[in-house]
Motif scaffolding. Sequence first.
Motif, PDB file in Angstrom:
ATOM      1  N   PHE A 150      -4.449  -1.652  -0.332  1.00 17.56           N
ATOM      2  CA  PHE A 150      -5.578  -0.068  -0.256  1.00 17.56           C
ATOM      3  C   PHE A 150      -6.697  -0.423  -0.556  1.00 17.56           C
ATOM      4  N   THR A 151      -7.430  -0.295   0.157  1.00 17.72           N
ATOM      5  CA  THR A 151      -8.888   0.164   0.363  1.00 17.72           C
ATOM      6  C   THR A 151      -8.895   1.189  -1.429  1.00 17.72           C
ATOM      7  N   GLN A 152     -10.239   0.657  -2.657  1.00 20.78           N
ATOM      8  CA  GLN A 152     -10.528   1.686  -3.653  1.00 20.78           C
ATOM      9  C   GLN A 152     -10.045   2.550  -3.193  1.00 20.78           C
ATOM     10  N   LYS A 153     -10.411   3.938  -2.362  1.00 17.40           N
ATOM     11  CA  LYS A 153      -9.993   4.858  -2.910  1.00 17.40           C
ATOM     12  C   LYS A 153      -8.697   5.108  -2.096  1.00 17.40           C
ATOM     13  N   ASN A 154      -8.069   4.373  -1.454  1.00 19.16           N
ATOM     14  CA  ASN A 154      -6.405   5.064  -0.980  1.00 19.16           C
ATOM     15  C   ASN A 154      -5.588   4.459  -2.587  1.00 19.16           C
ATOM     16  N   GLU A 155      -6.173   3.401  -3.243  1.00 19.19           N
ATOM     17  CA  GLU A 155      -5.430   3.158  -4.421  1.00 19.19           C
ATOM     18  C   GLU A 155      -5.545   4.345  -5.776  1.00 19.19           C
ATOM     19  N   GLU A 156      -6.398   5.163  -5.324  1.00 15.78           N
ATOM     20  CA  GLU A 156      -6.946   5.543  -6.467  1.00 15.78           C
ATOM     21  C   GLU A 156      -5.901   6.638  -5.680  1.00 15.78           C
ATOM     22  N   GLU A 157      -5.794   6.966  -4.843  1.00 10.30           N
ATOM     23  CA  GLU A 157      -4.734   8.413  -3.989  1.00 10.30           C
ATOM     24  C   GLU A 157      -3.912   7.560  -4.619  1.00 10.30           C
ATOM     25  N   PHE A 158      -3.377   6.181  -3.722  1.00 11.77           N
ATOM     26  CA  PHE A 158      -1.509   5.895  -4.386  1.00 11.77           C
ATOM     27  C   PHE A 158      -1.062   6.391  -6.411  1.00 11.77           C
ATOM     28  N   GLN A 159      -2.275   6.104  -7.260  1.00  6.83           N
ATOM     29  CA  GLN A 159      -2.064   6.604  -8.056  1.00  6.83           C
ATOM     30  C   GLN A 159      -1.491   7.374  -8.407  1.00  6.83           C
ATOM     31  N   ARG A 160      -2.659   8.380  -7.920  1.00  5.38           N
ATOM     32  CA  ARG A 160      -2.368  10.069  -7.666  1.00  5.38           C
ATOM     33  C   ARG A 160      -0.935  10.142  -7.541  1.00  5.38           C
ATOM     34  N   LEU A 161      -0.581  10.599  -6.615  1.00  7.70           N
ATOM     35  CA  LEU A 161       0.693  10.374  -5.504  1.00  7.70           C
ATOM     36  C   LEU A 161       1.607   9.742  -6.275  1.00  7.70           C
ATOM     37  N   GLU A 162       2.068   8.904  -7.325  1.00  9.57           N
ATOM     38  CA  GLU A 162       2.907   8.128  -8.072  1.00  9.57           C
ATOM     39  C   GLU A 162       3.077   8.856  -9.089  1.00  9.57           C
ATOM     40  N   LYS A 163       1.940   9.554  -9.804  1.00 10.99           N
ATOM     41  CA  LYS A 163       2.621  11.113 -10.564  1.00 10.99           C
ATOM     42  C   LYS A 163       2.746  11.863 -10.200  1.00 10.99           C
ATOM     43  N   LYS A 164       2.695  12.625  -8.502  1.00 11.44           N
ATOM     44  CA  LYS A 164       3.608  13.458  -8.371  1.00 11.44           C
ATOM     45  C   LYS A 164       4.788  13.261  -8.392  1.00 11.44           C
ATOM     46  N   TYR A 165       5.113  12.260  -7.337  1.00  9.77           N
ATOM     47  CA  TYR A 165       5.759  12.144  -6.673  1.00  9.77           C
ATOM     48  C   TYR A 165       7.183  10.834  -8.120  1.00  9.77           C
ATOM     49  N   PRO A 166       8.674  11.310  -8.689  1.00  5.42           N
ATOM     50  CA  PRO A 166       9.331  10.884  -9.689  1.00  5.42           C
ATOM     51  C   PRO A 166       9.504   9.194  -9.279  1.00  5.42           C
ATOM     52  N   ASN A 167      10.367   9.231  -8.375  1.00 12.72           N
ATOM     53  CA  ASN A 167      10.449   8.100  -8.143  1.00 12.72           C
ATOM     54  C   ASN A 167      10.238   7.173  -6.564  1.00 12.72           C
ATOM     55  N   ASP A 193      11.978   6.432  -4.302  1.00  8.67           N
ATOM     56  CA  ASP A 193      12.374   7.206  -2.477  1.00  8.67           C
ATOM     57  C   ASP A 193      11.596   8.074  -2.392  1.00  8.67           C
ATOM     58  N   ALA A 194      10.771   9.226  -2.973  1.00 12.67           N
ATOM     59  CA  ALA A 194       9.816  10.064  -2.605  1.00 12.67           C
ATOM     60  C   ALA A 194       8.742   9.740  -2.396  1.00 12.67           C
ATOM     61  N   MET A 195       8.502   8.726  -3.399  1.00 12.82           N
ATOM     62  CA  MET A 195       6.794   8.001  -2.787  1.00 12.82           C
ATOM     63  C   MET A 195       6.366   7.322  -1.437  1.00 12.82           C
ATOM     64  N   MET A 196       7.927   6.619  -0.993  1.00  7.59           N
ATOM     65  CA  MET A 196       7.564   6.116   0.472  1.00  7.59           C
ATOM     66  C   MET A 196       7.308   6.614   1.761  1.00  7.59           C
ATOM     67  N   LEU A 197       7.278   8.000   2.162  1.00  9.60           N
ATOM     68  CA  LEU A 197       6.523   8.404   2.777  1.00  9.60           C
ATOM     69  C   LEU A 197       5.130   8.855   2.294  1.00  9.60           C
ATOM     70  N   PRO A 198       5.223   9.220   1.223  1.00  5.07           N
ATOM     71  CA  PRO A 198       3.317   9.555   1.017  1.00  5.07           C
ATOM     72  C   PRO A 198       2.709   8.053   0.938  1.00  5.07           C
ATOM     73  N   GLY A 199       3.312   7.397   0.574  1.00  4.02           N
ATOM     74  CA  GLY A 199       2.583   5.646   1.076  1.00  4.02           C
ATOM     75  C   GLY A 199       2.632   5.044   2.177  1.00  4.02           C
ATOM     76  N   LEU A 200       3.447   5.642   2.784  1.00  3.75           N
ATOM     77  CA  LEU A 200       3.927   4.998   4.270  1.00  3.75           C
ATOM     78  C   LEU A 200       2.564   5.517   5.067  1.00  3.75           C
ATOM     79  N   TRP A 201       2.541   6.065   4.973  1.00  6.55           N
ATOM     80  CA  TRP A 201       1.175   7.734   5.545  1.00  6.55           C
ATOM     81  C   TRP A 201      -0.256   7.589   5.029  1.00  6.55           C
ATOM     82  N   LEU A 202      -0.678   6.635   3.725  1.00  7.90           N
ATOM     83  CA  LEU A 202      -1.905   6.086   3.683  1.00  7.90           C
ATOM     84  C   LEU A 202      -1.827   4.378   3.970  1.00  7.90           C
ATOM     85  N   VAL A 203      -0.698   4.395   3.968  1.00 10.16           N
ATOM     86  CA  VAL A 203      -0.863   2.891   5.004  1.00 10.16           C
ATOM     87  C   VAL A 203      -1.775   3.195   6.335  1.00 10.16           C
TER      88      VAL A 203
END
Length: 161
Positions: free
Chosen positions: A6-23, A25-35
Amino acid sequence: MSKFKFTQKNEEEFQRLEKKYPNSDAMMLPGLWLVQEQEGWVSPDAMIYMADRLSKTPIEVHSFATFYTMFNLKPIGTYHIELCKTLSCMIMGAPELKKFIKDTIGIEPGQTSEDGKFHFTEVECQGACGGAPMIALNNTYHENMTIDKLKNIIEECKNEC
């Protein structure tokens, strides 16, 4: 080991999303969207990266990415034209728009133009039946599409590069 990162910006967004999504499986969709937002597609290297990040196997990520049609599994053009192919859009002119894209850019659904500028996809309902026909261009919706409007959009895209 994956070459994708991830770029620095997307890494920060990924970390923000990890706090929002509890597991994972829930993180898969937003993670792939970032990719896909970063690269324009989800490469095998990016799937390995996501598998490592989410404590999944690469095949689990691949299965997820191939299930959802909104993920590009190969590189596509700079401009992604998505034409709605459901009933309202078909009745209101989608077939004529499809023919115009073929005649103007020289590509069929699923193809990328030789210059790499355009990729064309026919998609299921995009929820704009009241504004049919519609296209999305790089995730920006354009309702009540006409050949003249589409011609102008294509010309603007050609002139940007």
